[in-house]
Scaffold this motif. Structure first.
Motif, PDB file in Angstrom:
ATOM      1  N   ALA A 177      14.894  14.572   2.073  1.00 51.98           N
ATOM      2  CA  ALA A 177      15.696  15.432   2.944  1.00 51.98           C
ATOM      3  C   ALA A 177      15.792  14.759   4.308  1.00 51.98           C
ATOM      4  O   ALA A 177      14.879  14.048   4.720  1.00 51.98           O
ATOM      5  N   ALA A 178      16.904  14.977   4.978  1.00 50.64           N
ATOM      6  CA  ALA A 178      17.093  14.386   6.303  1.00 50.64           C
ATOM      7  C   ALA A 178      16.025  14.901   7.264  1.00 50.64           C
ATOM      8  O   ALA A 178      15.661  16.074   7.237  1.00 50.64           O
ATOM      9  N   VAL A 179      15.516  13.997   8.102  1.00 53.31           N
ATOM     10  CA  VAL A 179      14.504  14.354   9.095  1.00 53.31           C
ATOM     11  C   VAL A 179      15.172  14.351  10.463  1.00 53.31           C
ATOM     12  O   VAL A 179      15.554  13.298  10.966  1.00 53.31           O
ATOM     13  N   PRO A 180      15.351  15.516  11.083  1.00 52.57           N
ATOM     14  CA  PRO A 180      16.085  15.587  12.347  1.00 52.57           C
ATOM     15  C   PRO A 180      15.226  15.145  13.530  1.00 52.57           C
ATOM     16  O   PRO A 180      14.529  15.947  14.137  1.00 52.57           O
ATOM     17  N   SER A 181      15.242  13.871  13.831  1.00 47.50           N
ATOM     18  CA  SER A 181      14.476  13.349  14.964  1.00 47.50           C
ATOM     19  C   SER A 181      15.140  12.084  15.477  1.00 47.50           C
ATOM     20  O   SER A 181      15.539  11.217  14.688  1.00 47.50           O
ATOM     21  N   GLU A 182      15.235  11.972  16.794  1.00 48.55           N
ATOM     22  CA  GLU A 182      15.827  10.775  17.390  1.00 48.55           C
ATOM     23  C   GLU A 182      14.897   9.577  17.272  1.00 48.55           C
ATOM     24  O   GLU A 182      15.312   8.447  17.542  1.00 48.55           O
ATOM     25  N   ARG A 183      13.654   9.794  16.882  1.00 48.68           N
ATOM     26  CA  ARG A 183      12.703   8.677  16.759  1.00 48.68           C
ATOM     27  C   ARG A 183      12.919   7.877  15.479  1.00 48.68           C
ATOM     28  O   ARG A 183      12.361   6.793  15.332  1.00 48.68           O
ATOM     29  N   PHE A 184      13.703   8.416  14.552  1.00 50.37           N
ATOM     30  CA  PHE A 184      13.846   7.771  13.252  1.00 50.37           C
ATOM     31  C   PHE A 184      15.258   7.254  13.016  1.00 50.37           C
ATOM     32  O   PHE A 184      16.238   7.821  13.488  1.00 50.37           O
ATOM     33  N   THR A 185      15.325   6.171  12.261  1.00 54.44           N
ATOM     34  CA  THR A 185      16.570   5.720  11.656  1.00 54.44           C
ATOM     35  C   THR A 185      16.547   6.142  10.192  1.00 54.44           C
ATOM     36  O   THR A 185      15.602   5.828   9.471  1.00 54.44           O
ATOM     37  N   LEU A 186      17.561   6.873   9.774  1.00 50.79           N
ATOM     38  CA  LEU A 186      17.671   7.335   8.391  1.00 50.79           C
ATOM     39  C   LEU A 186      18.737   6.517   7.676  1.00 50.79           C
ATOM     40  O   LEU A 186      19.878   6.444   8.141  1.00 50.79           O
ATOM     41  N   VAL A 187      18.371   5.917   6.553  1.00 48.28           N
ATOM     42  CA  VAL A 187      19.298   5.106   5.783  1.00 48.28           C
ATOM     43  C   VAL A 187      19.423   5.703   4.380  1.00 48.28           C
ATOM     44  O   VAL A 187      18.446   5.717   3.627  1.00 48.28           O
ATOM     45  N   HIS A 195       0.861  -1.176   0.000  1.00 43.90           N
ATOM     46  CA  HIS A 195       0.000   0.000   0.000  1.00 43.90           C
ATOM     47  C   HIS A 195       0.905   1.236   0.000  1.00 43.90           C
ATOM     48  O   HIS A 195       1.540   1.545   1.009  1.00 43.90           O
ATOM     49  N   LEU A 196       0.970   1.918  -1.132  1.00 43.14           N
ATOM     50  CA  LEU A 196       1.852   3.080  -1.281  1.00 43.14           C
ATOM     51  C   LEU A 196       1.042   4.368  -1.202  1.00 43.14           C
ATOM     52  O   LEU A 196       0.065   4.538  -1.930  1.00 43.14           O
ATOM     53  N   ALA A 197       1.446   5.248  -0.305  1.00 43.36           N
ATOM     54  CA  ALA A 197       0.865   6.587  -0.225  1.00 43.36           C
ATOM     55  C   ALA A 197       1.952   7.599  -0.578  1.00 43.36           C
ATOM     56  O   ALA A 197       3.144   7.338  -0.386  1.00 43.36           O
ATOM     57  N   VAL A 198       1.529   8.747  -1.100  1.00 39.44           N
ATOM     58  CA  VAL A 198       2.475   9.773  -1.539  1.00 39.44           C
ATOM     59  C   VAL A 198       2.203  11.055  -0.764  1.00 39.44           C
ATOM     60  O   VAL A 198       1.044  11.456  -0.571  1.00 39.44           O
ATOM     61  N   GLY A 199       3.254  11.692  -0.307  1.00 35.78           N
ATOM     62  CA  GLY A 199       3.123  12.969   0.404  1.00 35.78           C
ATOM     63  C   GLY A 199       4.450  13.695   0.352  1.00 35.78           C
ATOM     64  O   GLY A 199       5.410  13.202  -0.233  1.00 35.78           O
ATOM     65  N   ASN A 200       4.514  14.868   0.979  1.00 36.31           N
ATOM     66  CA  ASN A 200       5.808  15.533   1.039  1.00 36.31           C
ATOM     67  C   ASN A 200       6.613  14.958   2.203  1.00 36.31           C
ATOM     68  O   ASN A 200       6.146  14.093   2.937  1.00 36.31           O
ATOM     69  N   THR A 201       7.831  15.427   2.366  1.00 34.03           N
ATOM     70  CA  THR A 201       8.722  14.847   3.373  1.00 34.03           C
ATOM     71  C   THR A 201       8.128  14.927   4.772  1.00 34.03           C
ATOM     72  O   THR A 201       8.197  13.972   5.554  1.00 34.03           O
ATOM     73  N   THR A 202       7.519  16.060   5.116  1.00 32.89           N
ATOM     74  CA  THR A 202       6.914  16.219   6.431  1.00 32.89           C
ATOM     75  C   THR A 202       5.786  15.215   6.638  1.00 32.89           C
ATOM     76  O   THR A 202       5.658  14.609   7.717  1.00 32.89           O
ATOM     77  N   GLN A 203       4.963  15.004   5.628  1.00 34.19           N
ATOM     78  CA  GLN A 203       3.853  14.057   5.736  1.00 34.19           C
ATOM     79  C   GLN A 203       4.351  12.623   5.848  1.00 34.19           C
ATOM     80  O   GLN A 203       3.780  11.812   6.591  1.00 34.19           O
ATOM     81  N   VAL A 204       5.414  12.297   5.119  1.00 31.19           N
ATOM     82  CA  VAL A 204       5.972  10.948   5.209  1.00 31.19           C
ATOM     83  C   VAL A 204       6.498  10.682   6.615  1.00 31.19           C
ATOM     84  O   VAL A 204       6.253   9.629   7.208  1.00 31.19           O
ATOM     85  N   ALA A 205       7.224  11.652   7.170  1.00 33.22           N
ATOM     86  CA  ALA A 205       7.755  11.486   8.522  1.00 33.22           C
ATOM     87  C   ALA A 205       6.637  11.300   9.532  1.00 33.22           C
ATOM     88  O   ALA A 205       6.731  10.463  10.446  1.00 33.22           O
ATOM     89  N   ALA A 206       5.553  12.042   9.386  1.00 31.86           N
ATOM     90  CA  ALA A 206       4.414  11.917  10.300  1.00 31.86           C
ATOM     91  C   ALA A 206       3.782  10.535  10.195  1.00 31.86           C
ATOM     92  O   ALA A 206       3.367   9.943  11.197  1.00 31.86           O
ATOM     93  N   ALA A 207       3.699   9.997   8.975  1.00 31.09           N
ATOM     94  CA  ALA A 207       3.101   8.674   8.780  1.00 31.09           C
ATOM     95  C   ALA A 207       3.948   7.581   9.419  1.00 31.09           C
ATOM     96  O   ALA A 207       3.425   6.664  10.052  1.00 31.09           O
ATOM     97  N   VAL A 208       5.264   7.668   9.276  1.00 30.83           N
ATOM     98  CA  VAL A 208       6.142   6.682   9.896  1.00 30.83           C
ATOM     99  C   VAL A 208       6.120   6.826  11.413  1.00 30.83           C
ATOM    100  O   VAL A 208       6.137   5.842  12.153  1.00 30.83           O
ATOM    101  N   ASP A 209       6.044   8.050  11.888  1.00 31.17           N
ATOM    102  CA  ASP A 209       5.996   8.284  13.330  1.00 31.17           C
ATOM    103  C   ASP A 209       4.730   7.699  13.944  1.00 31.17           C
ATOM    104  O   ASP A 209       4.767   7.096  15.021  1.00 31.17           O
ATOM    105  N   SER A 210       3.591   7.851  13.279  1.00 29.64           N
ATOM    106  CA  SER A 210       2.314   7.382  13.817  1.00 29.64           C
ATOM    107  C   SER A 210       2.081   5.889  13.603  1.00 29.64           C
ATOM    108  O   SER A 210       1.198   5.309  14.225  1.00 29.64           O
ATOM    109  N   GLY A 211       2.862   5.280  12.701  1.00 30.29           N
ATOM    110  CA  GLY A 211       2.653   3.880  12.380  1.00 30.29           C
ATOM    111  C   GLY A 211       1.748   3.667  11.179  1.00 30.29           C
ATOM    112  O   GLY A 211       1.494   2.528  10.792  1.00 30.29           O
TER     113      GLY A 211
END
Length: 302
Positions: A148-158, A123-139
């Motif tokens: 772009a890099a997302v500055p948050s200790e809650r994420f692993t960036l690869v 299931h692929l959803a499309v959004g901007n970087t801020t929206q993607v980070a929010a989706a991963v954060d919420s599950g």
């Protein structure tokens, strides 16, 4: 009542013999007898009649056999479900990606994943970087892909890929054919850019920041929510923009846009994971497809 007791009861009922059932289950005869006795004692109901050296089901035992078989069948289906998820024969993977990645970089990797694991629904959803980070954060998404890099200790960036931003203008623009463009001209120009929160805009503005005077900024006359809309507006003659070279390629080839030789840095595409949630087998499989060095890169990003 345990599943082992149900299995022993069904085996005894089908063979009408405790010893044969115990042998089939690789149990001691006493263990099988104890399991039947425990069921009968717990519910104060006789399940078998002992007739000489043989046994036969009582009315209650016959009724219980139907239910026991149904329960064990459901358990078998449940175990099969877990096995299929564990071996990637079935499952669902929620992915969200920023627009440039979703349109130009990710599709070939999703095709490779689908060919390798046809039982997994993506299931692929499309959004901007801020929206993607929010989706991963919420599950809402298990994996995100951002520009772009997302500055948050809650994420692993690869880091998974690199991309080049370029400055673009329509044919006939004063910058067309120029060998260089000054910062003053960049400041005075009208710009069409993606909306705040998009990776493309964040990276471009960060690249321009050292060149801008304190308190000044670019003249953004139009903000649009997609790469395609930005590209179309500039093709129609509205100002200048900065877009991924992949996004601009068709318009450059068709002569609808012109590239301005202004140096912009390459940017990273990142895979985004939530540190607090262990990735599923399906997520690990997709990560392995987009990078051959998943364990090492995860270790670096952790």
């Amino acid at each position: 009542m345990t599943l082992d007791q149900l299995r022993i009861f069904v085996a005894v009922a089908e063979r009408q013999h405790v010893t044969k059932a115990a042998q089939a289950l690789n149990l001691a005869q006493s263990a099988a007898s104890h399991a039947i006795a425990a069921l009968e004692a717990r519910h104060d109901t006789r399940l078998f009649n002992r007739i000489g050296r043989h046994i036969e089901l009582t009315e209650a035992g016959a009724a219980f056999l139907l239910e026991a078989r149904a329960v064990l069948a459901r358990v078998e289906r449940a175990e099969l479900t877990l096995a299929e998820y564990g071996t990637l024969l079935r499952g669902t993977l929620a992915v969200q990606a920023s627009q440039t990645i979703a349109s130009y970089w990710l599709p070939r990797h999703l095709v490779a994943f689908r060919l390798a694991y046809p039982g997994i629904d993506i299931h692929l959803a499309v959004g901007n970087t801020t929206q993607v980070a929010a989706a991963v954060d919420s599950g809402a998404a298990e994996i995100g892909f951002v520009e772009a890099a997302v500055p948050s200790e809650r994420f692993t960036l690869v880091p998974v890929a690199r991309d080049q931003l370029i400055v673009l203008v329509p044919p006939g623009h004063p910058w067309e054919g120029r060998g260089d463009v000054t910062i003053a001209e960049m400041m005075a120009a009208e710009w069409v850019l993606r909306e705040p929160g998009s990776g493309t805009r964040s990276v471009f503005e960060e690249a321009m920041r050292p060149h801008l005077r304190s308190g000044s900024g670019l003249r953004v006359v139009l903000e649009l929510p997609s790469n395609e809309a930005v590209r179309a507006a500039v093709e129609a003659g509205m100002g200048a923009t900065a877009l991924s070279a992949s996004v601009a390629a068709p318009s450059l080839e068709a002569g609808l846009l012109r590239q301005v030789p202004f140096p912009l840095p390459e940017r990273e595409f990142y895979l985004l994971l939530n540190r607090e949630r262990a990735p599923s087998r399906a997520a690990e499989a997709l990560v392995n497809i987009v990078t051959d060095a998943y364990p090492e890169l995860l270790a670096q990003g952790a």
